[in-house]
Scaffold this motif. Structure first.
Motif, PDB file in Angstrom:
ATOM      1  N   CYS A 145     -78.289  29.023   2.953  1.00  0.00           N
ATOM      2  CA  CYS A 145     -79.431  28.932   2.126  1.00  0.00           C
ATOM      3  C   CYS A 145     -79.724  27.383   1.154  1.00  0.00           C
ATOM      4  N   LEU A 152     -76.874  32.558   6.448  1.00  0.00           N
ATOM      5  CA  LEU A 152     -78.193  33.234   6.998  1.00  0.00           C
ATOM      6  C   LEU A 152     -77.845  33.637   8.185  1.00  0.00           C
ATOM      7  N   TRP A 156     -83.415  35.379  10.289  1.00  0.00           N
ATOM      8  CA  TRP A 156     -84.041  35.947   8.602  1.00  0.00           C
ATOM      9  C   TRP A 156     -85.087  34.803   8.448  1.00  0.00           C
ATOM     10  N   CYS A 159     -84.079  34.427   2.500  1.00  0.00           N
ATOM     11  CA  CYS A 159     -82.606  34.782   2.018  1.00  0.00           C
ATOM     12  C   CYS A 159     -82.815  35.942   1.221  1.00  0.00           C
ATOM     13  N   VAL A 166     -86.710  30.712   4.229  1.00  0.00           N
ATOM     14  CA  VAL A 166     -85.707  30.252   5.200  1.00  0.00           C
ATOM     15  C   VAL A 166     -86.711  29.198   5.936  1.00  0.00           C
TER      16      VAL A 166
END
Length: 188
Positions: A145, A152, A156, A159, A166
């Protein structure tokens, strides 16, 4: 004068003689026949006991219950030779040792799957879910992140630790991956 043989009588020089006098039935009353008969009965008895012992040993390897093992041994002993055939038709298909071994293998596989071991895709070294790079070959495993530097997952979008969006990372293509697909030639 020719010798004429009939059941029970033979004519030779006017005298009557039976086949037993000619030696055909003398063999069955001789000591040689008694030895052959006694040895044959002895070997049949030894073979019968050996078959019953095999049934007992095989039942001990396949059946856990001692009463069923005793019944199988009795079945192998009482109807001579036929009991072993009946036992072979109804015995369990696998040894207890094989059953235990298979259960241990299944348990080990389930445990391994439940742990979800993570490995580096390049060098297959064990890695922790929090690793960003492989400590053995330095292959990048996860993106971190921008804000909190937490690892991560690949899919995703945000975060989960600090709610920072992200940014997708551009994948660097090597020379072999950057090549354009070959063009087809036209036939005239």
């Amino acid at each position: 004068m020719p010798l004429a043989i009939s059941w029970g009588k033979s004519s030779c020089d006017g005298g009557v003689a039976t086949l037993a006098d000619n030696g055909i039935f003398d063999f069955f009353s001789s000591d040689t026949w008694a030895v052959i008969r006694n040895l044959s009965l002895f070997f049949v008895g030894v073979f019968w006991l050996a078959v019953a012992f095999w049934v007992y040993k095989d039942a001990r390897r396949r059946i856990e219950d001692p009463w069923l093992v005793a019944m199988a041994a009795l079945l192998g002993l009482v109807p001579p030779f036929i009991g072993a055939l009946i036992y072979m038709l109804f015995r369990p298909p696998e040894y207890l040792e094989d059953v235990r071994e298979r259960e241990l293998e299944i348990k080990a596989m389930e445990e391994r799957l439940s742990r979800r071991d993570l490995h580096c895709p390049v060098c297959r070294a064990d890695v922790d879910p929090s690793f960003l790079v492989c400590p053995v070959c330095t292959t990048r495993l996860r993106q971190s992140c921008r804000n909190c530097k937490a690892p991560l997952e690949a899919l995703w979008q945000v975060c989960p630790y600090c709610e920072t969006p992200v940014e997708p990372v551009a994948v660097e293509l090597g020379d072999t991956q950057a090549l354009a697909p070959p063009r087809r030639e036209r036939r005239a």
